[in-house]
Design a protein around this motif. Sequence first.
Motif, PDB file in Angstrom:
ATOM      1  N   GLY A  77       0.648  -1.251  -0.095  1.00 54.22           N
ATOM      2  CA  GLY A  77       0.227   0.007  -0.042  1.00 54.22           C
ATOM      3  C   GLY A  77       0.696   1.248  -0.045  1.00 54.22           C
ATOM      4  N   MET A  78       2.203   1.100  -0.158  1.00 56.22           N
ATOM      5  CA  MET A  78       3.075   2.454  -0.199  1.00 56.22           C
ATOM      6  C   MET A  78       2.968   2.931  -1.576  1.00 56.22           C
ATOM      7  SD  MET A  78       4.849   4.059   1.649  1.00 56.22           S
ATOM      8  CE  MET A  78       6.004   5.482   1.334  1.00 56.22           C
ATOM      9  N   VAL A  79       2.702   4.428  -1.601  1.00 59.33           N
ATOM     10  CA  VAL A  79       2.551   5.111  -2.786  1.00 59.33           C
ATOM     11  C   VAL A  79       3.873   5.881  -2.891  1.00 59.33           C
ATOM     12  CG1 VAL A  79       1.454   6.955  -4.188  1.00 59.33           C
ATOM     13  CG2 VAL A  79       0.032   5.253  -2.780  1.00 59.33           C
ATOM     14  N   THR A  80       4.690   5.779  -3.923  1.00 62.77           N
ATOM     15  CA  THR A  80       5.711   6.747  -4.354  1.00 62.77           C
ATOM     16  C   THR A  80       5.695   7.351  -5.600  1.00 62.77           C
ATOM     17  OG1 THR A  80       7.113   4.656  -4.819  1.00 62.77           O
ATOM     18  CG2 THR A  80       7.183   5.313  -2.686  1.00 62.77           C
ATOM     19  N   THR A  81       6.487   8.318  -5.703  1.00 62.70           N
ATOM     20  CA  THR A  81       6.436   9.055  -7.041  1.00 62.70           C
ATOM     21  C   THR A  81       7.649   8.371  -8.065  1.00 62.70           C
ATOM     22  OG1 THR A  81       5.669  10.935  -6.345  1.00 62.70           O
ATOM     23  CG2 THR A  81       6.793  11.216  -8.335  1.00 62.70           C
ATOM     24  N   PHE A  82       7.466   7.977  -9.194  1.00 63.15           N
ATOM     25  CA  PHE A  82       8.323   7.452 -10.107  1.00 63.15           C
ATOM     26  C   PHE A  82       8.948   8.406 -10.876  1.00 63.15           C
ATOM     27  CE2 PHE A  82       8.983   4.976 -14.063  1.00 63.15           C
ATOM     28  CZ  PHE A  82      10.294   4.310 -13.753  1.00 63.15           C
ATOM     29  N   ALA A  83       8.151   9.094 -11.564  1.00 68.71           N
ATOM     30  CA  ALA A  83       8.520  10.002 -12.204  1.00 68.71           C
ATOM     31  C   ALA A  83       7.702  11.375 -12.661  1.00 68.71           C
ATOM     32  CB  ALA A  83       8.698   9.469 -13.578  1.00 68.71           C
ATOM     33  N   GLY A  84       8.190  12.467 -12.957  1.00 67.14           N
ATOM     34  CA  GLY A  84       7.709  13.536 -13.135  1.00 67.14           C
ATOM     35  C   GLY A  84       7.490  14.654 -11.882  1.00 67.14           C
ATOM     36  N   LYS A  85       7.075  15.752 -12.064  1.00 67.56           N
ATOM     37  CA  LYS A  85       7.236  16.703 -11.050  1.00 67.56           C
ATOM     38  C   LYS A  85       8.732  17.198 -11.008  1.00 67.56           C
ATOM     39  CE  LYS A  85       5.078  14.757  -8.160  1.00 67.56           C
ATOM     40  NZ  LYS A  85       4.623  14.148  -6.859  1.00 67.56           N
ATOM     41  N   GLY A  86       9.624  17.280 -11.831  1.00 62.23           N
ATOM     42  CA  GLY A  86      10.996  17.307 -11.719  1.00 62.23           C
ATOM     43  C   GLY A  86      11.173  18.937 -11.259  1.00 62.23           C
ATOM     44  N   SER A  87      12.308  19.380 -11.619  1.00 61.28           N
ATOM     45  CA  SER A  87      12.599  20.886 -11.269  1.00 61.28           C
ATOM     46  C   SER A  87      11.441  21.743 -11.768  1.00 61.28           C
ATOM     47  CB  SER A  87      13.833  21.333 -11.737  1.00 61.28           C
ATOM     48  OG  SER A  87      13.567  21.136 -13.113  1.00 61.28           O
ATOM     49  N   PRO A  88      10.909  22.405 -10.613  1.00 61.47           N
ATOM     50  CA  PRO A  88       9.766  23.344 -10.942  1.00 61.47           C
ATOM     51  C   PRO A  88      10.160  24.628 -11.717  1.00 61.47           C
ATOM     52  CG  PRO A  88      10.024  23.531  -8.790  1.00 61.47           C
ATOM     53  CD  PRO A  88      11.236  22.313  -9.203  1.00 61.47           C
ATOM     54  N   THR A  89       9.417  25.253 -12.472  1.00 69.05           N
ATOM     55  CA  THR A  89       9.634  26.742 -12.985  1.00 69.05           C
ATOM     56  C   THR A  89       9.514  27.708 -11.908  1.00 69.05           C
ATOM     57  OG1 THR A  89       7.357  27.062 -13.563  1.00 69.05           O
ATOM     58  CG2 THR A  89       8.525  25.912 -14.992  1.00 69.05           C
ATOM     59  N   PRO A  90      10.302  28.795 -12.328  1.00 66.32           N
ATOM     60  CA  PRO A  90      10.246  29.853 -11.406  1.00 66.32           C
ATOM     61  C   PRO A  90       8.954  30.239 -10.485  1.00 66.32           C
ATOM     62  CG  PRO A  90      11.553  30.427 -13.067  1.00 66.32           C
ATOM     63  CD  PRO A  90      10.846  29.399 -13.500  1.00 66.32           C
ATOM     64  N   ASP A  91       7.746  30.067 -11.503  1.00 65.11           N
ATOM     65  CA  ASP A  91       6.419  30.030 -10.862  1.00 65.11           C
ATOM     66  C   ASP A  91       5.878  28.968 -10.100  1.00 65.11           C
ATOM     67  OD1 ASP A  91       5.564  28.515 -12.772  1.00 65.11           O
ATOM     68  OD2 ASP A  91       4.034  29.770 -13.616  1.00 65.11           O
ATOM     69  N   GLY A  92       6.748  27.886 -10.017  1.00 62.95           N
ATOM     70  CA  GLY A  92       6.194  26.696  -9.076  1.00 62.95           C
ATOM     71  C   GLY A  92       5.608  25.781  -9.963  1.00 62.95           C
TER      72      GLY A  92
END
Length: 139
Positions: A77-92
Amino acid sequence: RIYKSMYNWDPRELQPAIIFAGDAAGDVDAIGTSARIGRAYQGVFVKNANYAGQADEYDFYFCDQNNHSIRILSPTGMVTTFAGKGSPTPDGSKTGYIDGDPRLEARFNQPSGIDYDVENKTFYIAERVNKRIRTITVE
């Protein structure tokens, strides 16, 4: 939310479904209902050698459309992020189209489909907004 239902072989029927992970919207890697999932859209089961000999040997990789990421749900039941949401832009913003390290750089925009090629150890990810098929190769 992700629901789970067990199959009872004796009467040959599915047991009532339970909430297995992500009881509320959001973006938190955690176990069970403490995890937060934006919108679980589509997923694929991938065998994990670390679980060899256990009752369940598969992780469930799924598209979290609203969080613009690919997440993993383990048999516990453990949820982890595998990919995505890398370095955000200056506006977040964490959406977009950037290749690179799956956790540190890669960005998606509403991933809507995922499949896994066992032989080539490659994930294929369909993106709704970017209108692309992206790949992630696992070494």
